[in-house]
Design a protein around this motif. Structure first.
Motif, mmCIF file in Angstrom:
data_model
loop_
_atom_site.group_PDB
_atom_site.id
_atom_site.type_symbol
_atom_site.label_atom_id
_atom_site.label_comp_id
_atom_site.label_asym_id
_atom_site.label_seq_id
_atom_site.Cartn_x
_atom_site.Cartn_y
_atom_site.Cartn_z
ATOM 1 N N ALA A 160 -2.928 13.251 -0.501
ATOM 2 C CA ALA A 160 -2.764 11.761 -0.300
ATOM 3 C C ALA A 160 -1.695 11.145 0.629
ATOM 4 N N ARG A 182 -4.154 9.740 -7.675
ATOM 5 C CA ARG A 182 -4.696 9.764 -8.876
ATOM 6 C C ARG A 182 -3.463 9.656 -9.908
ATOM 7 N N SER A 242 0.792 -1.266 -0.079
ATOM 8 C CA SER A 242 -0.066 0.098 0.047
ATOM 9 C C SER A 242 0.796 1.382 -0.161
ATOM 10 N N ASP A 255 -6.122 5.144 -2.275
ATOM 11 C CA ASP A 255 -7.588 5.450 -2.673
ATOM 12 C C ASP A 255 -7.532 6.851 -3.179
ATOM 13 N N ARG A 256 -6.813 7.874 -2.687
ATOM 14 C CA ARG A 256 -6.993 9.153 -3.025
ATOM 15 C C ARG A 256 -6.008 9.548 -4.026
ATOM 16 N N ASP A 297 -1.716 7.171 0.527
ATOM 17 C CA ASP A 297 -3.212 6.724 0.433
ATOM 18 C C ASP A 297 -3.578 6.690 -0.880
#
Length: 720
Positions: free
Chosen positions: A233, A246, A211, A243-244, A241
């Motif tokens: 992020a 891009r 991650s 998930d945040r 992170d």
């Protein structure tokens, strides 16, 4: 052996004369032994015999006084005798029943004193641990980093493994990697964690699929990535992170020459060793009921974090614990001929300390003593006694039980109920109940209930329960407080079902063995109130306690059978029973004797003179190796008790006429085996004609026949 008793400021109805008669020595009933009569204690120390003090509340005071006497702090130094302590207050004198029936209460106290006077068990080997304080702190950044700082300040050697960034809403400071590189901080996914106090091995993965693309070893903590990230992020734990994120990769460009951020970094495994592990993840790394010593899981619970961190600081140094078990490989029914039989000890171990070990087709079990926590459940479920408890051994616990019951009976006690309870949870529960009874809030431990402390309630099983009933107990109960592993409770229930079936099948009260399950003083009070004595009483058995499990069980069963209210030739038992027979399907059995070779207890036997399968039922431990080994599936286990002498004599399960070689007439194999072989191979082209006829010959004649019919085949096979 000097024995000092005290009625604790007249709160217990102690009968000095009765206790003196029971003990065989004059006993003075003190009123305040720990205060104004402390001189009687110091006087008793001036001797060679151990001193028994019937008080556990003031154990530390008496121990300190004895140490001062030995050192001469208050005058003349003496060779102070060792001091033993026994509780008679909460477990005996402080109950409502003691007021109503002081005679029975004094009989119990006499019995408790008699047990305290027994010789100490022989010392057992110890298992050593060495911890220098190297601790792995694992968890999300907002939990792991603050605790890493605190533990490092306590002089522990800290390594951090961050498994996630700072949780949304957490305080900014809680998830900041320290500016100074005072200890290693890693980011990764834990792959494996094994070991115990002083010897943990951890491995975690970094790189693709993990991650966090930031390598914390390369990171200079310049914060350029945090400033550059348009999605915010990245936090101050330097975790991205995903998930945040891009995938703008502005952070990679900002990191520049440091090259700490790489979204395509190949996977890598890091391995390291630690003395301690402080796990702050939500899910624990060890999922067994009892994790290894030195591993402390706290999760997100702040109070538990404080408690576990305090415990962590106490685990630096050299430690030892008893080696709780003994193992005799010759008795083990784990495996033979590459076939696994009994796995009872492996299945029940809550620490996963037991595993299989195979060598030359023979299976045994291996116990890692550093992982063993001494519950003894493995020894309880072992059908053969291959693994036995050593802290203390069954011979010592049996001697305690027999002494307790004999002394109670001699002092005029009746309807004795033995209550086996664990040291860690059961003893505090009984002490709390005694205090509640003293305050009039409970009935307390009844006068006829005899508490027997063991290290763990799962360490005593069927043979000791039955032996206690033979020695004079009207009932045996095991106290569980809810702290035990679920599989221990299940195993005890199975053993109790076996005991009840045995008793009921012989006309005794099946409820003579039971569980008491209580998580607080109120439920414990109710549970003890329900312990009614069994309906039938046995005459005390003459046999003593022995170390061998099967021998102890046989002694007890013989006593029950001898005095059975309802004699029975056969008593059916549940599947968990360690005794029974085997049923053989004679139509399917070929007398190949594979079962005889597999039997670890010599219950199944062959006959060198003729094809006969014999069986000695007294030896059978119902391990199932014969059932699993039989190539014809002709064997079925039959758990039962066969009473009388029949179980001690070998019986024939199957026999057959020998098959005689059609060429030389020498007997080989059995007629049934050869016939079965002929039927199975009848359609096979390789066994047609002369080859089929050779199946009816002994091995020597087969070779001769092949040489006569095709000498080249034999020579060619030999050359090859």
């Amino acid at each position: 052996m000097p024995t000092l008793i005290c009625n604790c400021n007249d709160t217990m109805p102690l009968d000095g004369a009765a206790l003196s008669r029971a003990s065989g020595e004059p006993l003075k009933v003190h009123r305040l032994l720990c205060r104004r009569e402390i001189g009687d204690f110091t006087a008793a120390l001036d001797g060679t015999d151990d001193v028994i003090v019937a008080c556990t509340q003031e154990r530390h005071l008496f121990t300190e006084v004895a140490a001062q006497a030995a050192s001469g702090t208050h005058g003349r130094a003496v060779v102070a005798a060792p001091v033993r302590f026994v509780n008679i207050r909460e477990t005996g004198g402080w109950s409502q029943g003691a007021k109503r029936d002081p005679k029975t209460a004094n009989a119990k106290i006499a019995a408790l004193l008699a047990v305290a006077a027994l010789p100490e068990p022989d010392p057992v080997p110890v298992v050593d641990y060495r911890s220098e304080g190297a601790v792995l702190v694992m968890g999300p950044a907002d939990r792991a980093l603050p605790w890493a700082e605190r533990l490092a300040a306590m002089s522990l050697e800290v390594t951090v493994l961050l498994t996630a960034g700072t949780a949304p809403g957490a305080r900014l400071q809680s998830g900041i990697v320290p500016a100074a590189r005072a200890y290693p901080v890693h980011s990764g996914t834990l792959q494996t964690l094994t070991g115990w106090l002083g010897a943990f091995a951890a491995a975690w993965e970094t790189g693709a699929g993990h991650s966090n693309p930031i390598d914390l070893d390369l990171c200079t903590r310049c914060n350029a990535c945090i400033e550059a990230c348009p999605e915010q992020a990245i936090d101050f734990s330097y975790q991205i992170d995903l998930d945040r994120c891009r995938a703008h990769r502005d952070c990679v460009r900002a990191c520049g020459a440091a090259a700490a951020i790489d979204f395509e970094r190949p996977p890598a495994i890091t391995e390291a060793r630690f003395d301690l592990v402080f796990d702050l993840n939500d899910a624990p790394a060890f999922t067994m009921h009892q994790p290894p010593q030195g591993y402390l899981h706290a999760g997100a619970d702040a109070l538990r974090q404080q408690q576990q961190a305090l415990a962590l600081t106490q685990l630096v140094g050299e430690f030892e614990k008893p080696k709780f078990f003994r193992y005799k490989e010759s008795l083990c029914a784990h495996g033979r001929n590459q076939t696994t039989g009994c796995t009872a000890c492996i299945d029940i171990c809550s620490t996963q300390a037991i595993h299989s070990q195979w060598h030359d087709g023979k299976g045994r079990i291996e116990v890692t003593p550093n992982l063993c926590m001494g519950c003894g459940a493995c020894t309880t479920v072992c059908p053969s006694g291959a693994i036995s408890y050593a802290y203390p051994g069954p011979e010592m616990l049996g001697t305690r039980l027999r002494t307790l019951l004999s002394a109670y009976r001699s002092a005029g006690g009746r309807d004795a109920v033995v209550l086996l309870h664990g040291e860690a949870s059961g003893t505090p529960a009984l002490l709390a109940l005694g205090r509640a009874a003293r305050a009039g809030q409970a009935q307390g431990v009844r006068p006829n209930v005899m508490p027997v402390q063991v290290f763990h309630p799962a360490s005593a099983g069927l043979e000791l329960w039955l032996a206690a009933l033979c020695w004079g107990a009207a009932r045996v109960a095991v106290l569980l407080t809810g702290d035990e592993a679920p599989q221990y409770r299940a195993a005890l229930i199975e053993q109790i079902d076996v005991a009840r079936s045995l008793l009921a099948g012989l006309g005794y009260d099946g409820d003579a063995v039971s569980l008491v399950e209580a998580s607080d003083a109120a439920s414990l009070d109710q549970g003890l109130a329900a312990l009614r004595p069994a309906l039938q009483a046995l005459p005390p058995a003459p046999f003593g306690a022995v170390a061998a499990k099967r021998e102890m069980l046989e002694f007890a069963l013989d006593h029950f059978v001898r005095h059975a209210p309802v004699p029975a030739d056969i008593v059916p038992l549940p599947a968990a029973a360690p005794i029974g027979a085997v049923a053989v399907d004679t139509a399917a059995c070929t007398l190949c004797m594979a079962c005889v070779g597999a039997c670890p207890a010599q219950a199944l036997r062959d006959n060198p003179e003729r094809p006969v399968l014999g069986f000695l039922e007294r030896n059978c431990v119902q391990c199932g190796l014969c059932e699993k080994t039989c190539p014809e599936n002709a064997i079925t286990l039959v758990p039962r008790l066969l009473t009388g002498d029949a179980a001690r004599h070998t019986v024939t399960l199957n026999e057959s006429q020998p098959f005689h070689c059609v060429r030389c007439a020498k007997p080989f194999g059995t007629a049934q085996m050869v016939e079965s072989m002929l039927v199975r191979l009848a359609g096979h082209p390789a066994f047609a004609g002369a080859a089929a006829e050779r199946l009816k010959m002994c091995p020597d004649c087969r070779v001769i026949d092949m040489m006569e019919r095709d000498p080249g085949a034999i020579s060619g096979a030999t050359l090859r």
